[in-house]
Scaffold this motif. Sequence first.
Motif, PDB file in Angstrom:
ATOM      1  N   LYS A   6       0.806  -1.223   0.000  1.00 23.02           N
ATOM      2  CA  LYS A   6       0.000   0.000   0.000  1.00 23.02           C
ATOM      3  C   LYS A   6       0.842   1.277   0.000  1.00 23.02           C
ATOM      4  O   LYS A   6       0.306   2.368  -0.120  1.00 23.02           O
ATOM      5  N   PHE A   7       2.151   1.132   0.162  1.00 19.48           N
ATOM      6  CA  PHE A   7       3.001   2.311   0.303  1.00 19.48           C
ATOM      7  C   PHE A   7       4.294   2.121  -0.468  1.00 19.48           C
ATOM      8  O   PHE A   7       4.946   1.077  -0.366  1.00 19.48           O
ATOM      9  N   GLN A   9       7.727   4.685  -1.913  1.00 18.70           N
ATOM     10  CA  GLN A   9       8.288   6.031  -1.937  1.00 18.70           C
ATOM     11  C   GLN A   9       9.530   6.056  -2.816  1.00 18.70           C
ATOM     12  O   GLN A   9      10.355   5.148  -2.742  1.00 18.70           O
ATOM     13  N   ASN A  23       4.899  16.308   6.093  1.00 18.78           N
ATOM     14  CA  ASN A  23       5.802  15.221   6.450  1.00 18.78           C
ATOM     15  C   ASN A  23       6.116  14.369   5.221  1.00 18.78           C
ATOM     16  O   ASN A  23       5.309  13.537   4.812  1.00 18.78           O
ATOM     17  N   LYS A  26       5.831  10.380   5.108  1.00 12.51           N
ATOM     18  CA  LYS A  26       4.547   9.706   4.912  1.00 12.51           C
ATOM     19  C   LYS A  26       4.002   9.902   3.500  1.00 12.51           C
ATOM     20  O   LYS A  26       2.896   9.476   3.193  1.00 12.51           O
ATOM     21  N   ASN A  28       3.232   9.091  -0.061  1.00 13.82           N
ATOM     22  CA  ASN A  28       3.104   7.835  -0.792  1.00 13.82           C
ATOM     23  C   ASN A  28       3.154   8.087  -2.299  1.00 13.82           C
ATOM     24  O   ASN A  28       2.329   8.805  -2.850  1.00 13.82           O
ATOM     25  N   HIS A  64      -1.587  10.327  -2.312  1.00 12.82           N
ATOM     26  CA  HIS A  64      -0.306  10.371  -1.611  1.00 12.82           C
ATOM     27  C   HIS A  64      -0.454  10.293  -0.095  1.00 12.82           C
ATOM     28  O   HIS A  64       0.531  10.363   0.630  1.00 12.82           O
ATOM     29  N   SER A  65      -1.675  10.160   0.383  1.00 16.97           N
ATOM     30  CA  SER A  65      -1.938  10.183   1.824  1.00 16.97           C
ATOM     31  C   SER A  65      -1.840   8.794   2.443  1.00 16.97           C
ATOM     32  O   SER A  65      -1.784   7.774   1.760  1.00 16.97           O
ATOM     33  N   GLU A  66      -1.849   8.779   3.758  1.00 19.13           N
ATOM     34  CA  GLU A  66      -1.718   7.535   4.519  1.00 19.13           C
ATOM     35  C   GLU A  66      -2.831   6.531   4.203  1.00 19.13           C
ATOM     36  O   GLU A  66      -2.601   5.339   4.141  1.00 19.13           O
ATOM     37  N   ASN A  67      -4.049   7.001   4.004  1.00 15.90           N
ATOM     38  CA  ASN A  67      -5.175   6.116   3.689  1.00 15.90           C
ATOM     39  C   ASN A  67      -5.606   6.214   2.227  1.00 15.90           C
ATOM     40  O   ASN A  67      -6.709   5.809   1.873  1.00 15.90           O
TER      41      ASN A  67
END
Length: 87
Positions: A6-7, A9, A23, A26, A28, A64-67
């Motif tokens: 899911k991630f 970079q 940040n 984090k 993505n 690009h966010s955490e979820n």
Amino acid sequence: MGPNYKFSQHKKCEFFPCHKVANEDKFNCLFCYCPLYTLGSKCGGNFVYNEANIKDCSNCLIPHSENGYEYIMSKWELISELATKNK
């Protein structure tokens, strides 16, 4: 299998980060080109249409966010419908 799929970079990318964020750790890059773009106004992101009627997503951080992965997968049926129509 863990949630590592899911991630992703790519800090060596000349465009990293392609959006201003608080940040970078984090940020993505998994959906470098957002699959929601094709949904137009149904994508749910923070976008505008510019004077040339082109969708401008530069203020959207969903992919690009955490979820972001979960959100994009929640819209996958709509994306799939478009792909089926465009066979």
